[in-house]
Write a protein that holds these residues in place. Structure first.
Motif, PDB file in Angstrom:
ATOM      1  N   TRP A  18      -6.744   7.161  -4.511  1.00  0.00           N
ATOM      2  CA  TRP A  18      -6.862   6.093  -5.509  1.00  0.00           C
ATOM      3  C   TRP A  18      -8.189   6.155  -6.247  1.00  0.00           C
ATOM      4  O   TRP A  18      -8.272   5.823  -7.436  1.00  0.00           O
ATOM      5  CB  TRP A  18      -6.624   4.713  -4.891  1.00  0.00           C
ATOM      6  CG  TRP A  18      -7.616   4.265  -3.843  1.00  0.00           C
ATOM      7  CD1 TRP A  18      -7.412   4.256  -2.495  1.00  0.00           C
ATOM      8  CD2 TRP A  18      -8.945   3.768  -4.054  1.00  0.00           C
ATOM      9  NE1 TRP A  18      -8.549   3.787  -1.864  1.00  0.00           N
ATOM     10  CE2 TRP A  18      -9.491   3.480  -2.786  1.00  0.00           C
ATOM     11  CE3 TRP A  18      -9.728   3.550  -5.189  1.00  0.00           C
ATOM     12  CZ2 TRP A  18     -10.783   2.973  -2.614  1.00  0.00           C
ATOM     13  CZ3 TRP A  18     -11.028   3.051  -5.024  1.00  0.00           C
ATOM     14  CH2 TRP A  18     -11.530   2.777  -3.750  1.00  0.00           C
ATOM     15  N   LEU A  71       0.813  -1.229   0.000  1.00  0.00           N
ATOM     16  CA  LEU A  71       0.000   0.000   0.000  1.00  0.00           C
ATOM     17  C   LEU A  71       0.843   1.274   0.000  1.00  0.00           C
ATOM     18  O   LEU A  71       0.362   2.332  -0.367  1.00  0.00           O
ATOM     19  CB  LEU A  71      -0.953   0.019   1.201  1.00  0.00           C
ATOM     20  CG  LEU A  71      -2.152  -0.927   1.129  1.00  0.00           C
ATOM     21  CD1 LEU A  71      -2.883  -0.951   2.470  1.00  0.00           C
ATOM     22  CD2 LEU A  71      -3.124  -0.512   0.020  1.00  0.00           C
ATOM     23  N   ASN A 121      -6.418  -1.863  -4.714  1.00  0.00           N
ATOM     24  CA  ASN A 121      -5.168  -1.159  -4.472  1.00  0.00           C
ATOM     25  C   ASN A 121      -3.941  -1.846  -5.079  1.00  0.00           C
ATOM     26  O   ASN A 121      -3.118  -1.193  -5.717  1.00  0.00           O
ATOM     27  CB  ASN A 121      -4.968  -0.962  -2.968  1.00  0.00           C
ATOM     28  CG  ASN A 121      -6.254  -0.573  -2.280  1.00  0.00           C
ATOM     29  OD1 ASN A 121      -7.035  -1.444  -1.918  1.00  0.00           O
ATOM     30  ND2 ASN A 121      -6.516   0.705  -2.128  1.00  0.00           N
ATOM     31  N   HIS A 143      -4.309   9.314   0.681  1.00  0.00           N
ATOM     32  CA  HIS A 143      -5.631   8.643   0.682  1.00  0.00           C
ATOM     33  C   HIS A 143      -6.713   9.548   1.244  1.00  0.00           C
ATOM     34  O   HIS A 143      -7.764   9.659   0.575  1.00  0.00           O
ATOM     35  CB  HIS A 143      -5.506   7.332   1.484  1.00  0.00           C
ATOM     36  CG  HIS A 143      -6.776   6.543   1.597  1.00  0.00           C
ATOM     37  ND1 HIS A 143      -7.825   6.925   2.400  1.00  0.00           N
ATOM     38  CD2 HIS A 143      -7.176   5.401   1.008  1.00  0.00           C
ATOM     39  CE1 HIS A 143      -8.822   6.039   2.303  1.00  0.00           C
ATOM     40  NE2 HIS A 143      -8.445   5.108   1.459  1.00  0.00           N
ATOM     41  N   ARG A 152     -16.358   5.550  -2.363  1.00  0.00           N
ATOM     42  CA  ARG A 152     -15.059   5.664  -3.048  1.00  0.00           C
ATOM     43  C   ARG A 152     -14.823   4.551  -4.062  1.00  0.00           C
ATOM     44  O   ARG A 152     -14.157   4.746  -5.073  1.00  0.00           O
ATOM     45  CB  ARG A 152     -13.923   5.719  -2.024  1.00  0.00           C
ATOM     46  CG  ARG A 152     -13.809   4.482  -1.169  1.00  0.00           C
ATOM     47  CD  ARG A 152     -12.915   4.706   0.053  1.00  0.00           C
ATOM     48  NE  ARG A 152     -12.803   3.484   0.833  1.00  0.00           N
ATOM     49  CZ  ARG A 152     -13.751   3.020   1.632  1.00  0.00           C
ATOM     50  NH1 ARG A 152     -14.878   3.683   1.788  1.00  0.00           N
ATOM     51  NH2 ARG A 152     -13.588   1.893   2.297  1.00  0.00           N
ATOM     52  N   HIS A 153     -15.334   3.357  -3.781  1.00  0.00           N
ATOM     53  CA  HIS A 153     -15.186   2.275  -4.769  1.00  0.00           C
ATOM     54  C   HIS A 153     -16.254   2.470  -5.851  1.00  0.00           C
ATOM     55  O   HIS A 153     -17.408   2.742  -5.532  1.00  0.00           O
ATOM     56  CB  HIS A 153     -15.406   0.911  -4.113  1.00  0.00           C
ATOM     57  CG  HIS A 153     -14.279   0.482  -3.228  1.00  0.00           C
ATOM     58  ND1 HIS A 153     -13.276  -0.358  -3.669  1.00  0.00           N
ATOM     59  CD2 HIS A 153     -13.997   0.775  -1.942  1.00  0.00           C
ATOM     60  CE1 HIS A 153     -12.417  -0.572  -2.670  1.00  0.00           C
ATOM     61  NE2 HIS A 153     -12.832   0.102  -1.612  1.00  0.00           N
ATOM     62  N   THR A 195      -3.908  -5.117  -0.572  1.00  0.00           N
ATOM     63  CA  THR A 195      -5.361  -5.151  -0.630  1.00  0.00           C
ATOM     64  C   THR A 195      -5.749  -5.357  -2.086  1.00  0.00           C
ATOM     65  O   THR A 195      -5.325  -4.594  -2.959  1.00  0.00           O
ATOM     66  CB  THR A 195      -5.931  -3.823  -0.096  1.00  0.00           C
ATOM     67  OG1 THR A 195      -5.341  -3.564   1.167  1.00  0.00           O
ATOM     68  CG2 THR A 195      -7.431  -3.893   0.053  1.00  0.00           C
ATOM     69  N   ASN A 207      -8.810  -5.612  -3.633  1.00  0.00           N
ATOM     70  CA  ASN A 207     -10.085  -5.229  -4.263  1.00  0.00           C
ATOM     71  C   ASN A 207      -9.947  -3.950  -5.077  1.00  0.00           C
ATOM     72  O   ASN A 207     -10.931  -3.437  -5.582  1.00  0.00           O
ATOM     73  CB  ASN A 207     -11.220  -5.159  -3.243  1.00  0.00           C
ATOM     74  CG  ASN A 207     -11.015  -4.093  -2.195  1.00  0.00           C
ATOM     75  OD1 ASN A 207     -10.122  -3.267  -2.296  1.00  0.00           O
ATOM     76  ND2 ASN A 207     -11.851  -4.122  -1.161  1.00  0.00           N
ATOM     77  N   GLN A 216      -0.925   6.775   0.672  1.00  0.00           N
ATOM     78  CA  GLN A 216      -1.102   5.439   0.091  1.00  0.00           C
ATOM     79  C   GLN A 216      -0.646   5.561  -1.352  1.00  0.00           C
ATOM     80  O   GLN A 216      -1.070   6.464  -2.052  1.00  0.00           O
ATOM     81  CB  GLN A 216      -2.572   5.036   0.192  1.00  0.00           C
ATOM     82  CG  GLN A 216      -2.799   3.559   0.032  1.00  0.00           C
ATOM     83  CD  GLN A 216      -4.233   3.180   0.429  1.00  0.00           C
ATOM     84  OE1 GLN A 216      -4.607   3.185   1.587  1.00  0.00           O
ATOM     85  NE2 GLN A 216      -5.023   2.873  -0.559  1.00  0.00           N
ATOM     86  N   GLU A 255     -16.766  -3.181  -0.470  1.00  0.00           N
ATOM     87  CA  GLU A 255     -16.883  -2.288   0.692  1.00  0.00           C
ATOM     88  C   GLU A 255     -18.120  -1.386   0.668  1.00  0.00           C
ATOM     89  O   GLU A 255     -18.308  -0.571   1.548  1.00  0.00           O
ATOM     90  CB  GLU A 255     -15.583  -1.511   0.885  1.00  0.00           C
ATOM     91  CG  GLU A 255     -14.405  -2.499   0.890  1.00  0.00           C
ATOM     92  CD  GLU A 255     -13.095  -1.946   1.394  1.00  0.00           C
ATOM     93  OE1 GLU A 255     -13.128  -1.058   2.243  1.00  0.00           O
ATOM     94  OE2 GLU A 255     -12.041  -2.455   0.952  1.00  0.00           O
ATOM     95  N   TRP A 302      -3.944   0.180   7.637  1.00  0.00           N
ATOM     96  CA  TRP A 302      -4.282  -1.052   6.917  1.00  0.00           C
ATOM     97  C   TRP A 302      -3.110  -2.045   6.873  1.00  0.00           C
ATOM     98  O   TRP A 302      -2.918  -2.768   5.884  1.00  0.00           O
ATOM     99  CB  TRP A 302      -4.765  -0.757   5.494  1.00  0.00           C
ATOM    100  CG  TRP A 302      -6.050  -0.006   5.471  1.00  0.00           C
ATOM    101  CD1 TRP A 302      -7.292  -0.500   5.741  1.00  0.00           C
ATOM    102  CD2 TRP A 302      -6.237   1.378   5.157  1.00  0.00           C
ATOM    103  NE1 TRP A 302      -8.224   0.504   5.622  1.00  0.00           N
ATOM    104  CE2 TRP A 302      -7.610   1.649   5.265  1.00  0.00           C
ATOM    105  CE3 TRP A 302      -5.366   2.414   4.791  1.00  0.00           C
ATOM    106  CZ2 TRP A 302      -8.133   2.918   5.023  1.00  0.00           C
ATOM    107  CZ3 TRP A 302      -5.892   3.675   4.557  1.00  0.00           C
ATOM    108  CH2 TRP A 302      -7.257   3.912   4.673  1.00  0.00           C
TER     109      TRP A 302
HETATM  110  C1  FUC Z   1      -9.553  -0.566   0.556  1.00  0.00           C
HETATM  111  C2  FUC Z   1     -10.144   0.826   0.380  1.00  0.00           C
HETATM  112  C3  FUC Z   1      -9.671   1.811   1.377  1.00  0.00           C
HETATM  113  C4  FUC Z   1      -8.186   1.715   1.538  1.00  0.00           C
HETATM  114  C5  FUC Z   1      -7.785   0.300   1.858  1.00  0.00           C
HETATM  115  C6  FUC Z   1      -6.319   0.115   1.995  1.00  0.00           C
HETATM  116  O1  FUC Z   1     -10.153  -1.259   1.589  1.00  0.00           O
HETATM  117  O2  FUC Z   1     -11.527   0.774   0.453  1.00  0.00           O
HETATM  118  O3  FUC Z   1     -10.049   3.089   0.938  1.00  0.00           O
HETATM  119  O4  FUC Z   1      -7.577   2.106   0.344  1.00  0.00           O
HETATM  120  O5  FUC Z   1      -8.210  -0.557   0.850  1.00  0.00           O
END
Ligand code: FUC
Length: 768
Positions: free
Chosen positions: A610, A337, A358, A648, A567-568, A354, A356, A652, A486, A349
């Motif tokens: 992001w 990250l 990142n 972020h 955000r997603h 991550t 989904n 990030q 999310e 985090w």
């Molecule tokens: C995902 C995003 C968050 C963050 C995290 C590290 O869960 O929804 O915004 O970037 O990764």
């Protein structure tokens, strides 16, 4: 202090030391990282090594997950989502929940025997050499520092000089506050720190060696003390038991080899090797005006106050490439990250991987920005996920193939992972990542890579979904229990749901994976039986749906949402990085994608770095130059730190990489079997050029434009093939000065054959 514009090119520069970490300048060789503060009395270079994670590999599978999974699925399918969520919190989350984060290696501290007001202070990072520099004048002496992390020699190098003989007096040590373990001096000229990251974690060791010209060197306490020297070279090596059985011995070996080379050769080799990546791409987005004579933080501030600065955007683009070269090299771990740069023992985090969005976003620039080798750590990591993910597929779901969920770490865990059901219950990480192997093939056309690495992994990812998906009462085949990453929706009774069946993103990923497998199998000339199974499943996948506001539906049904600016924007996977939706191929869905974006943005979307970066890519794919550009401006204005690290918030790195990829996507696209030149060129970049981008189909592309119109493109073919270009106007295409045989290939598409090793110039035909 001001500088002339040619001095500034490809440089971040500042006239003050960093007082915060997000002002410090990153160096890295993929594995070893440093953050250079440039302080005058007590210099700090904060250190990282990519395998320093807390805690060892552990089996954290929830022992009841396999037993309850079918029940949770059934409850979701029956609409009893609250019950399913309640059960999921207890039954499928890992035990224990918390896993160890990525941690700092330590600090290199340089204690100078001088203080007072320094004059002509300069701190810079030269992206063309990957050398950071600090210079200032104090007590009549011009002091200079150069810092770089060499991939050739696997050491971080610091060179200190003063322009008057004997002026250099300092002490150097290593610390790891507050988790210092063992510190020792190795003779008079070196110090080491070592320790272990938790009782079952990796052991690390870092060694700092100091060599001075002139003056004396001796050990005092935990410092190497240098008095009255003309210059000094500091070598930092660090290793862990993740790769080296004896980290101290590995450090000694690396330092001995680097010492034998000497500073000049270390630097020369470093620059030559680094440039072999960096110089593949150049970019010019137009005049920077007087902005170029300003330090980078002031320049960013001006932009944040409303100015436009194409030169700073170009610098941001190249910085993204610099960062990827510096944190992801063959043989290293993939960029986490924060890439490799982290100064916290309990980072946000866990500073993990991550999946989904990142981790994938980190690698969006790799192929198009001509850094395909930097993609390799991800492929190695996917291979480890595949090994672990077979067990997860079998034990948790009773399926063949491999599965990876949304969160993973040094140990390439594939279980349902993390603290939060809403994020964790997502079995798509492996499938999405497998598509990165396919993209690597599409760009490079390496048939061997397709056969040996890409296809077997893609197939195993697909096999999982053939077994795992279920049909609903209407015969639609779907994933689940899953989430639309999310995000949440309102259930009919007003409660909030997140678990669901067949969220749009999952279906889009599965569709893309299956179609890619079929295409790959055909290229490899076999596996017809498997392809037939995939075709059969594809026919049962739910089709994309358009909702009452003209938007693309995120779930199988249209729901009200508690956070409409989330955000997603996962259900636009089909637009980017997927390509199921294109402006020309599926205009109605492209309009729905546009409406989706507008709705998200109108409700405060794009508030994380992001997310903003992804939005740039979406607009670019929709060929909406001005909206793409508006979001480039927003990325720099709202989500960028003084050292140009993405925010972020907090820091990030994905936004840097997604932003870089987005800028490339505005200039050239190659999805859907056709190349688009300048598909989303904003008015603000009316005159410019870019060289060395890569297009799918093993092509390297240079572009030049004036007044917003293409003047010339050059395609360099790395393999024999067919080049297709979508163009609104007639093009004159030549090879070695001779016109090339061009055919029409549908509305506004032309095609011509290309031969490996040849260059093709493409220019608007006279009169067009
Ligand atoms: C995902 C995003 C968050 C963050 C995290 C590290 O869960 O929804 O915004 O970037 O990764």
């Amino acid at each position: 202090m001001t500088r002339t514009s040619n001095e500034h090119t490809d440089k971040l520069w500042y006239v003050k030391p960093a007082s915060r970490w997000t002002q410090a300048l990153p160096v890295g060789n993929g594995r070893l990282g440093g953050m250079v503060f440039g302080k005058i009395e007590e210099e700090l270079i904060q250190l990282n090594e990519d395998s320093v994670w807390y805690g060892g590999p552990r089996e954290r599978d929830n022992p009841d997950a396999a037993r309850y999974m079918p029940q949770i699925r059934r409850l979701v399918m029956e609409g009893k989502v609250e019950e399913a969520q309640h059960l999921a919190k207890m039954a499928i989350m890992p035990v224990p929940k918390y896993f160890g984060p990525y941690q700092p290696l330590g600090d290199m501290n340089l204690l100078f025997a001088h203080q007072g007001a320094a004059a002509d202070y300069l701190r810079e990072l030269d992206l063309d050499t990957a050398v950071a520099g600090v210079a200032y004048t104090l007590n009549g002496v011009r002091f200079r520092r150069e810092i770089f992390a060499s991939a050739v020699d696997q050491v971080l190098v610091v060179r200190l000089t003063g322009d008057i003989p004997g002026a250099l007096t300092f002490g150097a040590n290593l610390t790891r506050r507050p988790f210092e373990h063992e510190t020792r001096r190795l003779g008079d000229d070196a110090v080491a720190i070592s320790g272990q990251c938790g009782p079952d974690g990796i052991r690390y060791c870092a060694v700092l060696h100091v060599q001075a010209e002139g003056g004396t060197v001796c050990g005092i306490g935990d410092y190497v003390s240098v008095t009255g020297a003309d210059s000094a070279t500091l070598l930092l090596a660090a290793n862990t038991t993740f790769r080296e059985p004896d980290p101290l011995a590995a450090c000694r070996r690396q330092i001995e080899a680097a010492r034998a080379k000497g500073y000049d050769r270390l630097k020369r080799d470093h620059i030559a090797e680094y440039r072999s990546y960096y110089r593949r791409v150049t970019i010019d987005l137009g005049e920077a005006g007087d902005a170029a004579s300003l330090p980078t933080d002031e320049r960013l501030k001006r932009m944040q106050d409303g100015a436009e600065d194409p030169g700073l955007v170009a610098l941001y683009f190249q910085y993204g490439r610099y960062l990827l070269i510096s944190c992801s090299r063959p043989g290293t771990l993939p960029a986490n990250l924060q890439g490799i740069w982290n100064d916290q023992f309990k980072p946000p985090w866990e500073c993990n991987y991550t999946t989904n969005i990142n981790l994938q976003m980190n690698y969006w620039p790799a192929e198009v920005c001509n850094l395909a080798e930097c993609h390799e750590p991800l492929f190695d990591f996917i291979e480890r996920l595949r090994q672990n993910g077979r067990r997860t597929a079998r034990e948790l779901y009773g399926c063949r193939g491999f599965v990876a969920h949304h969160n993973t770490n040094l140990w390439a865990e594939t279980i349902i992972n993390g603290m939060n059901v809403r994020a964790a219950t997502w079995p798509m990480g492996g499938a999405w990542l497998a598509l990165h192997l396919w993209e690597h093939y599409r760009y490079g056309q390496d048939a061997d890579f397709l056969a040996r690495r890409a296809y077997p992994t893609m197939k195993e990812a697909a096999q999982f979904f053939l077994d795992y998906m279920v049909e609903d009462e209407r015969g639609r085949l779907m994933t689940g229990p899953s989430v639309s990453p999310e995000n949440r929706y309102y259930l009919p009774n007003g409660a909030v749901g997140y678990l669901c069946m067949g969220p749009s993103m999952d279906t889009q990923i599965v569709r893309t994976l299956f179609e890619s497998c079929i295409e790959a199998a055909a290229l490899l000339g076999g596996d017809e039986a498997f392809a037939a199974q995939l075709r059969e499943a594809l026919a049962k996948l739910p089709e994309p749906q358009i909702g009452s506001r003209g938007q693309l539906l995120e779930w199988l049904e249209e729901y009200a949402e508690p956070e409409p600016g989330h955000r997603h924007i996962s259900h636009l996977f089909a637009l980017h990085p997927g390509e199921l939706i294109t402006v020309d191929g599926t205009p109605e869905l492209a309009r729905a994608a546009r409406t989706t974006l507008e709705l998200r943005l109108a409700n405060g979307g794009g508030h994380t770095g992001w997310s903003r970066a992804w939005i740039i890519n979406f607009w670019a794919r929709l060929a909406d130059a001005e909206n793409a550009y508006r979001n480039v401006l927003a990325l720099l204005r709202k989500s960028t730190n003084p050292n140009l690290f993405d925010e972020h918030p907090p820091f990030q790195i994905d936004g840097n990489f997604g932003g870089t990829a987005g800028i490339a996507e505005m200039l050239m696209q190659s999805h859907g079997g056709v190349i688009r030149l300048l598909p989303a060129l904003p008015r603000a970049w009316a005159n410019g050029s870019v060289t060395g981008l890569r297009a799918r189909g093993a092509l390297e592309v240079d572009l030049a434009w004036r007044g917003g119109r293409l003047t010339q493109a050059v395609f360099r073919a790395k393999k024999d093939g067919i080049c297709r270009i979508r163009t609104a106007f007639a093009l004159d295409i030549r090879c070695g000065g001779q016109p090339v045989d061009v055919k029409e290939a549908g509305a506004s598409v032309i095609e011509f054959a290309v031969r490996e090793g040849r260059s093709y110039t493409v220019a608007p035909a006279l009169g067009s």
